[in-house]
Design a protein around this motif. Structure first.
Motif, short mmCIF file in Angstrom:
data_model
loop_
_atom_site.label_atom_id
_atom_site.label_comp_id
_atom_site.label_asym_id
_atom_site.label_seq_id
_atom_site.Cartn_x
_atom_site.Cartn_y
_atom_site.Cartn_z
N ALA A 1 0.87 -1.17 0.00
CA ALA A 1 0.00 0.00 0.00
C ALA A 1 0.91 1.23 0.00
N MET A 2 1.08 1.84 -1.17
CA MET A 2 2.03 2.93 -1.31
C MET A 2 1.39 4.28 -1.05
N HIS B 1 1.15 2.68 5.53
CA HIS B 1 1.75 2.61 4.20
C HIS B 1 3.11 1.91 4.25
N ASP B 2 3.50 1.32 3.13
CA ASP B 2 4.78 0.59 3.04
C ASP B 2 5.89 1.44 2.45
N GLY B 3 5.56 2.58 1.92
CA GLY B 3 6.53 3.49 1.33
C GLY B 3 5.78 4.66 0.74
N SER B 4 6.52 5.59 0.14
CA SER B 4 5.86 6.80 -0.35
C SER B 4 6.64 7.42 -1.49
N VAL C 1 12.10 8.13 7.61
CA VAL C 1 10.79 7.83 8.21
C VAL C 1 10.43 6.37 8.01
N PHE C 2 10.54 5.86 6.79
CA PHE C 2 10.07 4.50 6.52
C PHE C 2 11.06 3.42 6.93
N ASN D 1 8.81 -3.92 4.44
CA ASN D 1 7.46 -3.38 4.28
C ASN D 1 6.68 -3.73 5.55
N GLN D 2 5.46 -3.25 5.63
CA GLN D 2 4.62 -3.62 6.77
C GLN D 2 3.30 -4.23 6.30
N ILE D 3 3.41 -5.08 5.27
CA ILE D 3 2.24 -5.79 4.77
C ILE D 3 1.61 -6.64 5.88
N HIS D 4 2.45 -7.03 6.83
CA HIS D 4 1.94 -7.83 7.95
C HIS D 4 1.00 -7.03 8.85
#
Length: 563
Positions: A351-352, A387-390, A404-405, A412-415
């Motif tokens: 989720a970007m 979000h997993d990135g930007s 920040v990320f 990522n933080q899909i989990h």
């Protein structure tokens, strides 16, 4: 010999021997527009153009239904009860209920996408972006690239060269050189133009080809095998979709393209920009259609604001205030973000986050520090939402995004599966408590719209205005707001006057005069031409689906057929 039997008739109505935009390249336009590459594009055109047109017709059918709902609300004195403008598709309930399906596992080079830089495929910008400290690079043939013939074909030349480590060049003022081999640089994702656009410089059997298929087809034909060999693609960003059938169309394009070139299905990966209001109600369906090729969804925030105004433009009760008040904290924007993250993570994909449009402010340390602080706050908000990135628009902003990320400690933080109870009514909640519509808001929208359109007509699709990097999406917000304010005869919060066509026209004329007088191009500027197209839109006399299609014929450079 052609690898395609019974090749269709292809005509290139443009110069294929023009001068490169920058220093000489080992690759020419003729090397890109080879007979076999054009036959590949023609195959895609013949296979899918009828379906593309039907998808575009469906968009207008949806708009007619929304307008009918708006008319009913107006007739009822603003009472919206009983009127359903949007809802989740009933025919795809099984897709939403099925808990078993997942998107594709992140492909090589796409597991960690903490910072993504975006920009058009100009040769110098490609080098600068690939040298930036980012994870990935969205190479843009769409909103940040005016689709002149030169921009489109030399964009393909430049990508061909970059992937093969032959993009370095020197100008009288500067040397451009990749800091490392392409294989160890940021992973690229190419964004072709949207389904609504044509490439009129190329026809198949007398019909202009889809710009989407032209951009995708040339890039895929020349580079897919090489990217597979490098373990870096081919990967894409898909813009402007409004229905899951448009995603199904892209998925079928991917399958045919992979089959024709003998590449395993599922090699292609695509991130979909959820940047239209209708698509927000079909996120799961869009992911489902692309699931074998999916690399997640992205919050295309500026286009989403544009689409929300566009689709609800004739519905009472959905008028937005001055642009600066339409932030990610607005109810409809926050609901859209929550839903996107929850859907993506439940289905196992990225989720970007959206664009940080700020650019460094030179010679004003205080203003620059304030802008960077806003970027950091925005990225922290995105991280905390899930979000997993930007995205960033300038290499100087990448360190902030990275810092920040990176703090999440994982690629990522899909989990992370946030709770989400967003309903259809939340996605349509455009009520913003603070701010109103002001004369200054009208002036700002007219100024941004004119400056962007004027630059676009001269071939530039990303334009720095007021320390922000503006692209087609932000110019569209300006245009749509002006149309909406005039159509609904909004009362100005600062003067008490009503926004009328004559008011917007008088301010437009002032802006044209002021901007023309300050233009470094003198009489060669295109503000008068931009205003000619802008005027009926901001008077509320017509509404074009897109500025880019409205202006496109002005930048055509058609020649006699070369093939």
């Amino acid at each position: 010999m052609s690898t395609f039997p019974n090749p269709p008739r292809v005509q290139v109505l443009a110069d294929i021997d023009s001068t490169p935009q920058f220093a000489p390249s080992k690759t020419t336009v003729s090397d890109i527009l080879t007979p076999d590459a054009l036959q590949f594009v023609a195959l895609l055109h013949r296979s899918f153009d009828d379906r593309r047109k039907k998808c575009l017709e469906n968009r207008q059918a949806v708009q007619r239904d929304i307008d009918a709902g708006g008319a009913q609300i107006a007739q009822n004195g603003g009472d919206a009860s009983g009127v359903k403008l949007f809802q989740l598709p009933t025919e795809t309930q099984r897709v939403r209920d099925d808990v078993s399906w997942q998107g594709a596992v992140p492909a090589p080079g796409l597991a960690e996408r903490h910072s993504e830089i975006t920009g058009p495929p100009l040769r110098n910008m490609l080098v600068n972006a690939l040298n930036a400290p980012v994870s990935t690079y969205m190479v843009d043939f769409e909103d940040s690239a005016a689709p002149t013939w030169a921009n489109c074909v030399y964009g393909q030349v430049n990508l061909f060269d970059a992937i093969r480590d032959q993009i370095d060049f020197r100008t009288p003022r500067k040397e451009y050189k990749l800091r490392a081999p392409f294989a160890s640089l940021p992973t690229i994702l190419v964004r072709p133009r949207g389904w609504h656009m044509l490439e009129k410089h190329v026809t198949v059997d007398g019909i202009p080809v889809s710009a989407s298929l032209f951009d995708f087809g040339l890039f895929f034909y020349h580079n897919a095998r090489k990217l597979v060999e490098l373990g870096k693609g081919p990967y894409f960003y898909l813009p402007k979709m409004e229905h899951y059938l448009e995603a199904r169309l892209w998925n079928d394009v991917f399958n045919v393209a992979q089959d024709v070139l003998g590449i395993a299905r599922g090699t292609v990966r695509a991130t979909v920009l959820i940047e239209t209001l209708p698509a927000a109600f079909q996120m799961e369906e869009i992911l489902f259609e692309l699931r074998a090729h999916s690399a997640g969804l992205n919050c295309g925030r500026w286009d989403y604001i544009f689409s929300t105004i566009k689709r609800l433009r004739n519905v009472p009760g959905h008028v937005l205030p001055d642009r600066q008040h339409v932030t990610m904290k607005a109810p409809f924007m926050d609901a859209y973000v929550q839903r996107l993250i929850e859907v993506c993570h439940r289905r196992g994909v990225h989720a970007m986050g959206g664009m940080a449009a700020y650019i460094p402010i030179k010679n004003d340390e205080r203003a620059n520090s304030a802008a960077l602080a806003q970027v950091r706050a925005d990225k922290e908000r995105e991280l905390n939402k899930g979000h997993d990135g930007s995205w960033v628009a300038h290499p100087a902003l990448a360190p902030i995004c990275n810092e920040v990320f990176h703090s999440m400690g994982t690629p990522n933080q899909i989990h992370f599966r946030p709770e989400c109870n967003v309903q259809a009514v939340d996605l349509l909640n455009t009520r913003i408590s603070q701010g109103g519509v002001t004369v200054e808001g009208i002036r700002q929208n007219l100024s941004i719209g004119l400056q962007y359109m004027e630059a676009w007509l001269r071939g530039s699709g990303c334009v720095p205005i007021n320390n922000l990097m503006e692209d087609a999406a932000t110019a569209e917000v300006s245009r749509c707001q002006l149309y909406q304010w005039v159509t609904h005869r909004v009362k100005l919060s600062d003067t008490g006057d009503v926004v009328t066509p004559d008011l917007t026209q008088s301010i437009l004329e002032e802006q044209v005069s002021e901007l023309s007088a300050k233009s470094p191009l003198g009489k060669d500027n295109k503000f008068e031409l931009a205003a000619k197209y802008f005027l009926p839109e901001i008077r509320g006399e017509k509404f074009s689906e897109f500025l880019t299609t409205l202006l496109y014929d002005e930048i055509l450079t058609l020649k006699t057929s070369r093939l």
